[in-house]
Design a protein around this motif. Sequence first.
Motif: not given
Length: 283
Positions: A11-16, A51-58, A65-66
Amino acid sequence: MSAAQPPGNGAPHLLVVIDPVARRTDGESVRIAKDVLSAGSHAKICLPDSPGEFARALSRRGGRRPVVIGDDRALRRAVSLLHREREPAMSALSLVPVGASGALELAHSLGVPNSAVAAARTALDGAVRRLDLLVDDSDGVVLGALRIPALNGAPGTGADRPGVSSVWDACRSLVRTLVRPAPPEPPAVPPTHRLRVEADGVVLNDLDRPVASVTVTSGCGDDGLAAVTIDAPDTAPVTTEAKAVTVSGADFRYRADIQVAGPVRTRTWTVRAGAWGLMLPAG
């Protein structure tokens, strides 16, 4: 595979990454998409609140894979962040569209399935499609279409200052009630502005010819070129294809996908062919 079974080794490893607007707009669709993704992958779930937390998570995704659950703005934000990382091929991205219908037009135009379940399944077993990107000289990106419309009122006439136009309208209305008969209203004149438009160094329009709008659309073919259309009030549209488009003139604003930017005096957009990957239904 039932929801209770753990995902297999393949199974793929994803960052959701679940956008906060999606959580507020349609929590049920978010929950369903999260369940589908978790059942079919090794998923790490992130719930950024800014948006800052969004950027750090990515940026901390590692080899995952995002997958973004959100609307067109969330998609644009993710692509912009990945572009600025300057990855050689940019990570393939998945989108599960959740939001108001008017905020999902870009996603649907790119081929992302409408339903959260179908889009989540596409994130698991879809195919990567390489897409072009329009990048401007301030590092802004356009995923679909760029449009520069003419606005009512030229800068400095009062129409660009809040409240001034309404005051003058009230004054004119009062004068009309005191002086009879009122003169006939002049025919409406479509708004225009004067812009110099160059496509790969060739001048398509100069400042002496007013235009109603300029539109640049990427990904119109497999040649890595953008479609350019200049609409003028009294003549046929001018169309061409180009790798780079420069627009200059008096201060103008432009709409990049769903985001309005400017005012600027000049801006150049260049096509980056196949610069980003989007997971779409296979076949």
